[in-house]
Design a protein around this motif. Structure first.
Motif, mmCIF file in Angstrom:
data_model
loop_
_atom_site.group_PDB
_atom_site.id
_atom_site.type_symbol
_atom_site.label_atom_id
_atom_site.label_comp_id
_atom_site.label_asym_id
_atom_site.label_seq_id
_atom_site.Cartn_x
_atom_site.Cartn_y
_atom_site.Cartn_z
ATOM 1 N N GLU A 82 0.976 -1.243 -0.205
ATOM 2 C CA GLU A 82 0.153 -0.012 0.034
ATOM 3 C C GLU A 82 0.794 1.196 -0.108
ATOM 4 N N GLU A 83 1.910 1.332 0.778
ATOM 5 C CA GLU A 83 3.040 2.312 0.838
ATOM 6 C C GLU A 83 3.737 2.560 -0.344
ATOM 7 N N LYS A 87 6.296 -0.839 -6.042
ATOM 8 C CA LYS A 87 7.120 -1.881 -5.674
ATOM 9 C C LYS A 87 6.413 -3.308 -5.633
ATOM 10 N N LYS A 88 5.055 -2.998 -6.007
ATOM 11 C CA LYS A 88 4.362 -4.168 -5.720
ATOM 12 C C LYS A 88 4.634 -5.482 -6.404
ATOM 13 N N ASP A 89 4.941 -5.313 -7.533
ATOM 14 C CA ASP A 89 5.430 -6.449 -8.385
ATOM 15 C C ASP A 89 6.716 -7.243 -7.640
ATOM 16 N N GLU A 90 7.558 -6.467 -7.007
ATOM 17 C CA GLU A 90 8.597 -6.947 -6.499
ATOM 18 C C GLU A 90 8.430 -7.654 -5.179
ATOM 19 N N TYR A 91 7.346 -7.191 -4.401
ATOM 20 C CA TYR A 91 6.672 -7.688 -3.160
ATOM 21 C C TYR A 91 6.195 -8.902 -3.409
ATOM 22 N N LEU A 92 5.282 -9.162 -4.722
ATOM 23 C CA LEU A 92 4.669 -10.318 -4.896
ATOM 24 C C LEU A 92 5.638 -11.468 -5.381
ATOM 25 N N ASN A 192 -10.242 -9.643 -1.364
ATOM 26 C CA ASN A 192 -9.883 -8.276 -1.123
ATOM 27 C C ASN A 192 -10.151 -7.217 -2.011
ATOM 28 N N GLY A 193 -10.640 -7.623 -3.074
ATOM 29 C CA GLY A 193 -11.008 -6.768 -4.241
ATOM 30 C C GLY A 193 -9.741 -6.434 -5.154
ATOM 31 N N ASP A 194 -8.558 -7.274 -5.110
ATOM 32 C CA ASP A 194 -7.470 -6.997 -5.930
ATOM 33 C C ASP A 194 -7.461 -7.965 -7.014
ATOM 34 N N ILE A 195 -8.301 -7.677 -7.790
ATOM 35 C CA ILE A 195 -8.403 -8.844 -8.941
ATOM 36 C C ILE A 195 -7.038 -8.860 -9.866
ATOM 37 N N ASN A 196 -6.503 -7.885 -10.346
ATOM 38 C CA ASN A 196 -5.124 -7.803 -11.040
ATOM 39 C C ASN A 196 -4.239 -8.507 -10.089
#
Length: 249
Positions: A82-83, A87-92, A192-196
């Motif tokens: 969220e912050e 970097k979401k792909d890295e965290y995934l 959680n509504g995060d379909i992507n």
């Protein structure tokens, strides 16, 4: 009971921090067997060598059971995503790597995933025909004995201040098929509504584990059905929409 602060409030339980300890306090009507099973799961998983918060004590105060564990100072992957959306792909990627590391472990003392799912499907209000179909599908799936979390989502991963990742909340842990665990995680992203995020997660999991996507998808109606015995009405409606899905593209 006096604690420094509340960390989380969930159905039938509240999690507090007090110094270097975490106190998970269960409501007075919470099943003793479920509390002790959760603590036992956590203690058993400790022995696999995975980074988890260690159980320190199981006690009771004012008629409420409490599991006391180590406090891991840091931020959850959900907070970091969220912050730092860029970097979401890295965290995934890190998230999937952690799940695969967990699936590489075995823990013979854990309950069997198939047994738990069969019990849950039997407890649903689905028709006898649908329940029979789901039980049959479940029994036809390959039997494995990998450590499965059962609620593997970014809010249950904490990155400590020294950079080490820890996996939290072992109340749903079983031993079984890793693809069932992945199907559960995929559905949690959807809930959680995060379909992507769900789609990216599934692609990453299948690529990194060399698993056919269709194989994970075969688990989804079974996993969804087993989860309909809990959750709110919106969640049950969503999960029910997956139960009749047979063919995937």
């Amino acid at each position: 009971m006096e604690f420094d602060r509340i960390i989380a409030v969930r159905n039938n339980k509240t999690v507090y921090r007090d110094g270097d300890k975490v106190y998970k306090v269960f409501d007075s009507n919470y099943s003793k067997a479920d509390v002790l099973n959760e603590a036992l799961n956590q203690a058993r998983v400790e022995e696999t060598g995975l980074n988890i918060a260690k159980v320190l004590e199981v006690t009771m105060t004012d008629g409420k059971w409490i599991i006391v564990s180590e406090y891991i100072k840091g931020k959850t992957l959900a907070q970091l995503m969220e912050e730092n959306p860029k970097k979401k792909d890295e965290y995934l990627n890190l998230f999937v790597d952690l799940q695969l590391e967990m699936h590489s472990k075995t823990c013979p003392g854990l309950n069997k995933l198939k047994d738990k799912m069969n019990r849950k499907i039997s407890a649903t209000d689905l028709s006898a025909t649908v329940r029979y179909n789901l039980h049959t599908r479940l029994e036809s799936m390959p039997k494995h004995n990998k450590v499965c979390h059962g609620d593997f989502n970014p809010s249950n991963i904490i990155i400590a201040e020294d950079g080490r990742p820890f996996i939290l909340d072992w109340s749903h842990a079983t031993q079984g098929n890793a693809s069932a665990d992945a199907a559960r995680t995929y559905l949690l992203f959807w809930l959680n509504g995060d379909i992507n995020g769900a789609k990216k997660y599934l692609n990453l999991f299948c690529e990194k584990s060399d698993t056919a996507m269709q194989y994970v998808q075969k688990w989804m109606p079974i996993v969804a059905a087993s989860q309909t015995v809990k959750g709110n009405e919106r969640e049950r409606e969503f999960l029910n929409s997956w139960i009749d899905v047979v063919d995937y593209q």
